[in-house]
Write a protein that holds these residues in place. Structure first.
Motif, PDB file in Angstrom:
ATOM      1  N   HIS A 101       0.772  -1.286   0.163  1.00 51.71           N
ATOM      2  CA  HIS A 101      -0.219   0.039  -0.245  1.00 51.71           C
ATOM      3  C   HIS A 101       1.009   1.404   0.010  1.00 51.71           C
ATOM      4  O   HIS A 101       0.211   2.259  -0.164  1.00 51.71           O
ATOM      5  CB  HIS A 101      -0.901  -0.131   1.330  1.00 51.71           C
ATOM      6  N   ILE A 145       0.677  -7.288  -4.635  1.00 54.93           N
ATOM      7  CA  ILE A 145      -0.335  -6.897  -3.852  1.00 54.93           C
ATOM      8  C   ILE A 145      -0.953  -8.148  -3.151  1.00 54.93           C
ATOM      9  O   ILE A 145      -1.212  -9.399  -3.644  1.00 54.93           O
ATOM     10  CB  ILE A 145      -1.735  -6.420  -4.944  1.00 54.93           C
ATOM     11  N   ILE A 146      -1.443  -7.928  -1.603  1.00 59.13           N
ATOM     12  CA  ILE A 146      -1.798  -8.946  -0.785  1.00 59.13           C
ATOM     13  C   ILE A 146      -2.956  -9.882  -1.538  1.00 59.13           C
ATOM     14  O   ILE A 146      -2.452 -11.370  -1.312  1.00 59.13           O
ATOM     15  CB  ILE A 146      -2.301  -8.050   0.248  1.00 59.13           C
ATOM     16  N   HIS A 147      -3.780  -9.506  -2.108  1.00 55.57           N
ATOM     17  CA  HIS A 147      -4.840 -10.630  -2.682  1.00 55.57           C
ATOM     18  C   HIS A 147      -4.483 -11.397  -3.646  1.00 55.57           C
ATOM     19  O   HIS A 147      -4.768 -12.728  -3.905  1.00 55.57           O
ATOM     20  CB  HIS A 147      -6.210  -9.883  -2.906  1.00 55.57           C
ATOM     21  N   ASP A 165      -7.925  -6.072   5.051  1.00 55.01           N
ATOM     22  CA  ASP A 165      -8.064  -5.300   3.832  1.00 55.01           C
ATOM     23  C   ASP A 165      -9.309  -5.602   3.293  1.00 55.01           C
ATOM     24  O   ASP A 165      -9.732  -6.986   3.481  1.00 55.01           O
ATOM     25  CB  ASP A 165      -7.024  -5.898   2.981  1.00 55.01           C
ATOM     26  N   HIS A 167     -10.612  -6.130   0.501  1.00 55.35           N
ATOM     27  CA  HIS A 167     -10.599  -6.984  -0.789  1.00 55.35           C
ATOM     28  C   HIS A 167     -10.340  -8.246  -0.748  1.00 55.35           C
ATOM     29  O   HIS A 167     -10.018  -9.149  -1.490  1.00 55.35           O
ATOM     30  CB  HIS A 167     -10.235  -6.144  -2.093  1.00 55.35           C
ATOM     31  N   SER A 358      -3.941  -4.376 -11.077  1.00 55.77           N
ATOM     32  CA  SER A 358      -4.258  -4.069  -9.653  1.00 55.77           C
ATOM     33  C   SER A 358      -4.956  -5.578  -9.014  1.00 55.77           C
ATOM     34  O   SER A 358      -4.796  -6.416  -9.972  1.00 55.77           O
ATOM     35  CB  SER A 358      -5.571  -2.971  -9.587  1.00 55.77           C
ATOM     36  N   CYS A 359      -5.186  -5.676  -7.913  1.00 54.57           N
ATOM     37  CA  CYS A 359      -5.481  -6.907  -7.287  1.00 54.57           C
ATOM     38  C   CYS A 359      -6.733  -7.438  -7.851  1.00 54.57           C
ATOM     39  O   CYS A 359      -6.934  -8.623  -7.886  1.00 54.57           O
ATOM     40  CB  CYS A 359      -5.516  -6.696  -5.803  1.00 54.57           C
ATOM     41  N   CYS A 422      -0.170  -1.609  -4.953  1.00 54.07           N
ATOM     42  CA  CYS A 422      -1.552  -0.672  -5.277  1.00 54.07           C
ATOM     43  C   CYS A 422      -1.330   0.580  -6.133  1.00 54.07           C
ATOM     44  O   CYS A 422      -2.218   0.687  -6.807  1.00 54.07           O
ATOM     45  CB  CYS A 422      -1.937  -0.464  -3.942  1.00 54.07           C
ATOM     46  N   CYS A 425      -4.439   2.822  -7.420  1.00 50.84           N
ATOM     47  CA  CYS A 425      -5.833   2.385  -7.073  1.00 50.84           C
ATOM     48  C   CYS A 425      -6.081   2.932  -5.370  1.00 50.84           C
ATOM     49  O   CYS A 425      -7.252   3.081  -5.086  1.00 50.84           O
ATOM     50  CB  CYS A 425      -5.735   0.819  -6.888  1.00 50.84           C
ATOM     51  N   ILE A 426      -4.943   3.270  -4.759  1.00 48.67           N
ATOM     52  CA  ILE A 426      -5.364   3.728  -3.174  1.00 48.67           C
ATOM     53  C   ILE A 426      -4.821   5.135  -3.161  1.00 48.67           C
ATOM     54  O   ILE A 426      -4.657   5.390  -2.205  1.00 48.67           O
ATOM     55  CB  ILE A 426      -4.587   2.805  -2.352  1.00 48.67           C
ATOM     56  N   ASN A 447     -11.204  -1.706  -8.869  1.00 43.45           N
ATOM     57  CA  ASN A 447     -12.562  -1.844  -8.128  1.00 43.45           C
ATOM     58  C   ASN A 447     -13.422  -0.886  -7.498  1.00 43.45           C
ATOM     59  O   ASN A 447     -14.472  -0.753  -7.555  1.00 43.45           O
ATOM     60  CB  ASN A 447     -12.382  -3.008  -7.066  1.00 43.45           C
ATOM     61  N   ARG A 453     -10.568   9.070  -5.198  1.00 44.65           N
ATOM     62  CA  ARG A 453      -9.628   7.884  -4.708  1.00 44.65           C
ATOM     63  C   ARG A 453      -8.460   7.766  -5.521  1.00 44.65           C
ATOM     64  O   ARG A 453      -7.422   7.476  -4.792  1.00 44.65           O
ATOM     65  CB  ARG A 453     -10.508   6.578  -5.067  1.00 44.65           C
TER      66      ARG A 453
HETATM   67 FE1  SF4 Z   1      -4.411  -2.517  -3.380  1.00 44.15          FE
HETATM   68 FE2  SF4 Z   1      -6.343  -1.328  -4.484  1.00 44.15          FE
HETATM   69 FE3  SF4 Z   1      -6.384  -3.802  -4.399  1.00 44.15          FE
HETATM   70 FE4  SF4 Z   1      -6.808  -2.408  -2.058  1.00 44.15          FE
HETATM   71  S1  SF4 Z   1      -8.100  -2.605  -4.045  1.00 44.15           S
HETATM   72  S2  SF4 Z   1      -5.546  -4.111  -2.179  1.00 44.15           S
HETATM   73  S3  SF4 Z   1      -5.591  -0.663  -2.680  1.00 44.15           S
HETATM   74  S4  SF4 Z   1      -5.032  -2.875  -5.448  1.00 44.15           S
END
Ligand code: SF4
Length: 755
Positions: A101, A145-147, A165, A167, A358-359, A422, A425-426, A447, A453
């Protein structure tokens, strides 16, 4: 069915518990004697007390034992700091932390990553050392990205995972229930306590037919968001079923589950199917797929005749691509209608930036299909008309599409490859092509598209769509373009139509892992030191809160009588304060600065009852605390609604608060307050809220006999006039009363540990 199968390839201490899940589920099955949805099977198979648990969808609170926890770097800081203050030697369940992030997009992947590593050094050092100390896996900046990392490495069918998080539900694409939570919930599981969730209702989404042409999995969730709106999924799990489920990829299912967060759903899930087997095999986890096959019927699919609380049906044969936005992800417009809708609404028609990845949408399939469109355009001599960015979701995706050529295709098109993070996206985007305040349109495959944003500009009209459609918009540069019907001009002025996208779902030559970005915890952790600089303004070790002194609290001032809606954003704002998420003292400077004082109708202006001076809320709280004066807050209805942000409860405790007295609480915030050793109390008679003046003093009586269901007494001392009493109710159970007595839930864990 008795084998011991590892949850993943990175840990040798975590196993898949299908057998135990089935046994637990069978106990519930005997009690309820009815068919279950797939989501229910996972939930009930993870119950802490299957014999005694009250189970009513939409009513009961389930105590659950998740299989694992994932945290991203912004939220992990306070979660780990809290875990540390419990004094436990290591986490009770497998935990991973992901650095994604805090990396700002400026010029492109490599340079941006280097800058971020420098800028966030102290946070990364803390996370790397604390994860090593307490036996957690650490994914370094640049890993992804984590997801995406969870999907590639940790997700497996039938699992229950929580993540700090929103998502986190992305992993539903591999058939697991993955639920986004606040840090305090993560700490519960890390410390070996059960985790509580209100039994969700189940929204069944029946998919029939098969997608074709320009339509992709993203369009399923974009359409669903249009049907349900952003609130339609609240308190519900979205469970997909029907023959359409078998017709597309597991990563596509991940996209759909990821964006279930945009309709407010607790999570979303697909039942175990052949695409999941293929994805597990492609990511080196064929053993898990084989193991899951053995439990397909009893655990990893819905029972015949399972009952959904609501059902929505989507026909994939006729599904059109959608573009959702601007400013909200549920404003869904099919591509065939965009022309007239955009013009009628006066939306800026020039697309300035197209952002893919992105994720949500950076699978091999997404990248391959988008690259196929770019190649088609290139064959006609066209490049991107807009700025075009590509965010790989992970190092593995980046390395694989570099090897297989898609990345080069994007670069030749004019694309900028951003870090595996991210980024825009963030809002981590140093956007320079327009000035703040300029009205403009961007289209992303992300998303969320709420105001400001992505780039902090409230005039940016952000739309979300599939990566294929975003790529088509980048070629046309115009929001009115419909690739299904419209023609473009090639470099010689001849008209042509883009061919529908195509591409492999999984890489034919397998995935390329790329650089090794994972840090496993060392076997001997005794010498690891957690790195927190005492001079840091971003990180601060937590000191345990003091236990209750055993007496009723008397003559307390009211810090603020908050009027109207008081959400967690009013209590602990986000935005620039995100930087201080790991520093309780500094972030406490935002306590209640967004709440409206009932006395003067102003935000962040309250009177010190001893000096008469008006100051900010945090300053006044600090003044009271430094003089050893406990204080209370008076609040209206549904106090603390919004997020599960634990800072909203840590801050009042840190600043010397004793009780928060309201007409009603949002439940998660109420529990968070209890966890920090505060007293969340309710007026038995809500009209008493109106009788209290901000200058009154408050006694809370009966604390020595605090017991479940037994009201307390509030004695109000008006400035002029006679004291009056009012009853205060509460929802403390016996365990929570101990938290209050010990000063916090973590103090209680620590005490138990020491015994
Ligand atoms: Fe990162 Fe955006 Fe996915 Fe959240 S939605 S984890 S900010 S890429």
């Amino acid at each position: 069915r008795d084998s011991k199968v590892n949850q993943n390839l990175l840990e040798d201490h975590s196993f898949i518990n299908y057998k135990q899940n089935v046994e637990t589920l069978d106990i519930v099955r005997k009690r309820l004697n009815k068919p279950f949805t797939y989501a229910e099977k996972i939930l009930y198979g993870h119950l802490d007390d299957p014999h005694g648990q009250d189970i009513q969808r939409g009513v009961s609170y389930l105590k659950l034992r998740p299989d694992r926890v994932a945290c991203q770097d912004a939220t992990a800081q306070m979660a780990i700091l809290q875990f540390m203050s419990a004094g436990l030697p290591q986490v009770a369940k497998p935990v991973t932390v992901h650095c994604d992030h805090l990396i700002q997009a400026q010029v492109g992947g490599e340079k941006d990553l280097k800058r971020a590593i420098d800028l966030n050094k102290e946070v990364y050092d803390f996370l790397a050392s604390s994860t090593a100390k307490y036996n957690m896996g650490f994914w370094k900046p640049g890993s992804g990205i984590i997801h995406q990392i969870v999907l590639e490495n940790y997700a497996f069918p039938g699992a229950l995972i929580i993540g700090t998080d929103s998502h986190t539900p992305n992993a539903g694409g591999l058939g697991q229930l993955a639920i986004g939570v606040g840090g305090a919930d993560a700490v519960d599981v890390m410390a070996g306590r059960p985790w509580e969730l209100k039994a969700p209702k189940i929204l069944g989404v029946k998919l029939t037919g098969k997608m074709n042409g320009w339509t992709s999995p993203k369009d399923i969730i974009l359409k669903l968001a249009g049907i349900t709106t952003v609130k339609g999924g609240t308190g519900k799990i979205v469970e997909y079923f029907g023959d359409g489920v078998e017709t597309f990829s597991a990563t596509g299912m991940g996209t759909i589950c990821n964006m279930g967060a945009e309709i407010g759903a607790t999570t979303s899930v697909f039942p175990f199917n052949k695409s999941m087997i293929e994805y597990l095999e492609a990511t080196g986890r064929g053993k898990i797929a084989d193991f899951a096959k053995l439990y397909h019927k009893d655990l990893l699919s819905a029972d015949k005749d399972a009952e959904y609380d609501y059902v929505v049906e989507i026909d994939l044969n006729t599904l059109e691509p959608y573009i959702n936005g601007p400013f909200t992800p549920d404003l869904a417009t099919p591509v065939s209608k965009m022309k007239e809708v955009a013009v009628a609404n006066n939306w800026p028609l020039d697309v300035r930036v197209g952002l893919i990845g992105s994720c949500t949408n950076s699978s091999y399939e997404d990248m391959s299909r988008s690259a196929s469109i770019v190649k088609d355009a290139a064959a006609h001599g066209l490049k991107s008309k807009t700025i075009f960015t590509v965010t790989p979701g992970s190092e593995q995706i980046r390395a694989t599409i570099e090897r297989d050529g898609q990345l080069e295709t994007f670069k030749e098109f004019g694309g900028i490859v951003l870090a595996n993070a991210c980024g825009p996206c963030i809002g981590q985007w140093d956007r320079r092509d327009i000035k703040k305040g300029d009205k403009n349109t961007i289209v992303s495959s992300y998303n969320r598209n709420f105001t400001s944003r992505n780039d902090g500009n409230p005039q940016t009209h952000a739309f979300v769509a599939s990566p294929e459609l975003v790529t088509a918009f980048a070629i046309a540069g115009d929001l009115r373009f419909n690739p299904l019907t419209d023609r473009l001009k090639d470099k010689d002025g001849n008209e042509f139509m883009l061919k529908p996208p195509h591409g492999d779902g999984l890489p034919q030559r397998g995935y390329d892992a790329g650089e090794n970005t994972y840090q496993a915890p060392p076997t001997d952790r005794s010498t690891v030191e957690v790195k927190v600089s005492p001079s840091s303004d971003r990180l601060q070790l937590l000191k345990p809160f003091k236990p209750w002194d055993g007496k009723d609290a008397k003559d307390m001032p009211i810090l603020i009588k908050a009027a109207g809606k008081t959400t967690t954003d009013h209590i602990s704002m986000a935005g620039p304060w995100l930087k201080y998420r790991g520093h309780l003292e500094n972030i406490s400077n935002n306590y209640m600065i967004g709440a409206i004082n009932a006395e003067n109708k102003k935000a962040n202006s309250v009177r010190n009852v001893y000096t008469g001076e008006y100051k900010g809320v945090p300053d006044t709280a600090r003044d009271y605390r430094d003089q050893g004066i406990k204080w209370v807050v008076i609040g209206d209805e549904n106090f603390g609604e919004g997020s599960s942000r634990e800072h909203a409860a840590l801050e009042p405790r840190f600043l010397g608060g004793f009780a928060i007295i309201t007409k009603s609480f949002a439940r998660i915030h109420e529990t968070n307050l209890k966890k920090q050793g505060l007293l969340p109390l309710n007026f038995k008679n809500p009209a008493d809220y109106d009788k209290i003046n901000p200058g009154d003093r408050i006694d809370i009586l009966g604390l020595t006999e605090l017991a479940p269901g037994k009201p307390l007494t509030m004695r109000v001392h008006p400035k002029n006039g006679k004291p009056w009493d009012a009853a205060l109710t509460h929802t403390f159970n016996n365990e929570q009363i101990e938290w209050f007595k010990y000063g916090s839930a973590l103090n209680k864990i620590k005490a138990d540990e020491e015994k």
